[in-house]
Enzyme design. Sequence first.
Site, mmCIF file in Angstrom:
data_model
loop_
_atom_site.group_PDB
_atom_site.id
_atom_site.type_symbol
_atom_site.label_atom_id
_atom_site.label_comp_id
_atom_site.label_asym_id
_atom_site.label_seq_id
_atom_site.Cartn_x
_atom_site.Cartn_y
_atom_site.Cartn_z
ATOM 1 N N ARG A 299 41.779 39.192 38.025
ATOM 2 C CA ARG A 299 41.095 40.463 38.216
ATOM 3 C C ARG A 299 40.634 40.953 36.844
ATOM 4 N NH1 ARG A 299 45.107 44.221 41.517
ATOM 5 N NH2 ARG A 299 43.382 45.704 41.347
ATOM 6 N N HIS A 300 39.676 41.855 36.838
ATOM 7 C CA HIS A 300 39.274 42.524 35.593
ATOM 8 C C HIS A 300 40.484 43.264 35.016
ATOM 9 C CE1 HIS A 300 39.553 46.164 37.960
ATOM 10 N NE2 HIS A 300 38.949 45.481 38.929
ATOM 11 N N HIS B 132 37.649 40.747 41.603
ATOM 12 C CA HIS B 132 38.343 41.951 42.092
ATOM 13 C C HIS B 132 39.404 41.551 43.117
ATOM 14 C CE1 HIS B 132 34.953 44.230 40.325
ATOM 15 N NE2 HIS B 132 34.286 43.143 40.667
ATOM 16 N N ARG C 203 33.194 46.276 34.931
ATOM 17 C CA ARG C 203 34.563 45.963 34.503
ATOM 18 C C ARG C 203 34.841 44.461 34.410
ATOM 19 N NH1 ARG C 203 34.299 48.343 39.532
ATOM 20 N NH2 ARG C 203 35.607 47.636 41.272
ATOM 21 N N TYR D 222 43.370 56.310 48.079
ATOM 22 C CA TYR D 222 43.906 56.096 49.428
ATOM 23 C C TYR D 222 44.422 57.420 49.999
ATOM 24 C CZ TYR D 222 43.603 51.135 48.245
ATOM 25 O OH TYR D 222 43.144 49.892 47.881
ATOM 26 N N ARG E 97 42.533 51.161 59.478
ATOM 27 C CA ARG E 97 42.674 50.101 58.477
ATOM 28 C C ARG E 97 44.118 49.615 58.408
ATOM 29 N NH1 ARG E 97 42.317 48.822 52.466
ATOM 30 N NH2 ARG E 97 40.838 47.101 52.507
ATOM 31 N N GLU F 132 33.301 43.620 44.416
ATOM 32 C CA GLU F 132 34.461 44.030 45.210
ATOM 33 C C GLU F 132 34.047 44.403 46.646
ATOM 34 O OE1 GLU F 132 37.167 43.664 46.165
ATOM 35 O OE2 GLU F 132 38.665 44.889 45.156
ATOM 36 N N LEU G 40 38.559 2.909 57.512
ATOM 37 C CA LEU G 40 39.737 2.114 57.141
ATOM 38 C C LEU G 40 40.793 3.017 56.504
ATOM 39 C CD1 LEU G 40 37.853 -0.920 55.563
ATOM 40 C CD2 LEU G 40 39.194 -0.930 57.689
ATOM 41 N N PRO G 41 42.044 2.558 56.439
ATOM 42 C CA PRO G 41 43.053 3.356 55.731
ATOM 43 C C PRO G 41 42.662 3.538 54.252
ATOM 44 C CG PRO G 41 44.082 1.614 57.040
ATOM 45 C CD PRO G 41 42.611 1.348 57.068
ATOM 46 N N ALA G 42 43.118 4.630 53.667
ATOM 47 C CA ALA G 42 42.889 4.961 52.249
ATOM 48 C C ALA G 42 41.420 5.203 51.927
ATOM 49 C CB ALA G 42 43.460 3.884 51.326
ATOM 50 N N ARG G 43 40.667 5.694 52.898
ATOM 51 C CA ARG G 43 39.255 6.039 52.643
ATOM 52 C C ARG G 43 39.065 7.555 52.649
ATOM 53 N NH1 ARG G 43 40.098 0.715 52.178
ATOM 54 N NH2 ARG G 43 38.148 -0.400 51.827
ATOM 55 N N LYS H 227 44.020 45.484 59.038
ATOM 56 C CA LYS H 227 43.334 45.477 57.732
ATOM 57 C C LYS H 227 42.295 44.350 57.630
ATOM 58 C CE LYS H 227 44.480 45.918 52.833
ATOM 59 N NZ LYS H 227 45.514 45.743 51.816
ATOM 60 N N ASN I 131 41.136 52.306 38.433
ATOM 61 C CA ASN I 131 42.518 51.868 38.704
ATOM 62 C C ASN I 131 43.493 52.955 38.281
ATOM 63 O OD1 ASN I 131 41.801 48.467 37.642
ATOM 64 N ND2 ASN I 131 41.970 49.248 39.723
ATOM 65 N N GLY J 178 36.827 50.953 44.641
ATOM 66 C CA GLY J 178 35.394 50.686 44.458
ATOM 67 C C GLY J 178 34.876 51.207 43.133
HETATM 68 O O1 F6P Z 1 42.244 49.299 44.034
HETATM 69 C C1 F6P Z 1 41.483 48.330 43.410
HETATM 70 C C2 F6P Z 1 40.601 47.600 44.419
HETATM 71 O O2 F6P Z 1 39.956 46.550 43.767
HETATM 72 C C3 F6P Z 1 39.576 48.492 45.131
HETATM 73 O O3 F6P Z 1 38.361 48.646 44.452
HETATM 74 C C4 F6P Z 1 39.447 47.815 46.460
HETATM 75 O O4 F6P Z 1 38.873 48.620 47.458
HETATM 76 C C5 F6P Z 1 40.877 47.433 46.714
HETATM 77 O O5 F6P Z 1 41.414 47.057 45.479
HETATM 78 C C6 F6P Z 1 41.052 46.292 47.694
HETATM 79 O O6 F6P Z 1 42.409 46.205 48.041
HETATM 80 P P1 F6P Z 1 42.904 46.718 49.480
HETATM 81 O O7 F6P Z 1 42.119 45.906 50.456
HETATM 82 O O8 F6P Z 1 44.370 46.436 49.490
HETATM 83 O O9 F6P Z 1 42.587 48.183 49.625
#
Ligand code: F6P
Length: 449
Positions: free
Chosen positions: A222-223, A390, A304, A335, A349, A324, A17-20, A353, A229, A235
């Site tokens: 996030r932490h 993460h 973390r 990177y 990547r 993560e 019925l409607p609204a279910r 991605k 960082n 990682g």
């Molecule tokens: O740079 C911090 C982080 O949490 C890494 O540990 C992780 O690999 C990354 O970010 C994920 O982000 P991206 O997919 O943009 O590399």
Amino acid sequence: MPNPRDRSKVVLAMVGLPARGKTYTARKIARYLSWLGHKTRVFNVGSYRREHFGASQPHDFFDPSNAQGRAALFDMAVRALTDMTEWLAKGGEVAIYDATNSTRARRQLVTECCSNHALPLVFVESICDDPSVIAATIRETKTHSPDYSGMDPEDAADDFRARIAHYERAYEPIADIDSSFIKIVDVGRQVVLNRITGHLPARLAPLLINMHIGRRPIWLTRHGESLSNLRGAIGGDSELTLRGETYARALADFMRSRVVSGGDTSPPPRSVGPGSRPPPSLAPMSMLPPADSPITVWTSTLRRTAQTASYLTKHPIKHRALDEIDAGLCDGMTYAEIKANMPAEYEARKGDKFHYRYPRGESYEDVIQRLDPVIIELERQRQPVLVIAHQAILRAIYGYFMDRPPEEIPYIEIPLHTVIQLTPTAYGCEEKRFPLLTITESDLTASSS
Ligand code: F6P
């Protein structure tokens, strides 16, 4: 990643019925299956009606004794079915046919259409007789519907109740035990599965069982800034920097101010009928905040996140699934190091991605599959939950709640030192962001990938 055998097609036809809560359930299923990687689309017959006949049809348009209205509605039902089968023929996988389908005759039409196209069909019937849930649905969705735009909410609700009465006169609940169906009673209080054989319909059971309409915020963060960082490394399992510690303290103060004092946007869980209320004796541990914390806190198993939680609780609930994304052989690299030492991996990547899987590690697509139980658990929670995790993990969780296409998930902005508040609503999610410290990822070398 759904493997090839999971790519089979299926039609889920809503009934009720409607609204279910049919549209609520249809959209929820669509969001979940799309997030899991299945091409899913909702075909809402009401939208066809609005498009062809205009939005503002008075309740007697829906009266079963109104031959003109009946013919118009039948025509819309057929048009939506035609579009649906065409979409499935062109590569669609899961079609959700969102209509009342409340009579045997209408369900027969859908059954014949699906069998003519060799499409497996499962009816999903939503049953609810709780007046408080029906009233809440009318209030929260129908009076804001384009059907009633510009109308006084009370008049809109009256007209809608009259519309429901027309459907009630003709309603024939599913009784054919030879057909394939799922019956949802009182927004997940009871879920009946009948002749469910496919992998996909069975996969819906945990979602439907845990669904509820109680309002509560989910906080994501996030932490705090970590030593990795700072170095721009991915990682690892490093500790927080001093700034990260400062964020951990700011986070605890922020959460206390919002939860203990009630906050201005974190309403207490509201009880609107059976779907929003777990039996107290069955409340699982993960729904209850630990003794030393005002709220339930989930972290990953990495240091973390536990350190970021530590000013709130020494006993967060640690989920391995919140760890993560596994960067495999690239774990611990920056990177720039990946680009210099593994250029093919770096380019692969960059090119894709979402699907790219780190050597001996994971892709975003893999991350989504491992987060499936976390999403179900979050759906089940009636209390506010703070998830400290993460970047990649929170992108995937956010992507689910905000219904973002999977390919966009790896690019969603989840800055450091910011709390994201998501409050699930009838058909979506409200979002608010609270940057608690001025330092964000863009100030760090790890900002770009
Ligand atoms: O740079 C911090 C982080 O949490 C890494 O540990 C992780 O690999 C990354 O970010 C994920 O982000 P991206 O997919 O943009 O590399």
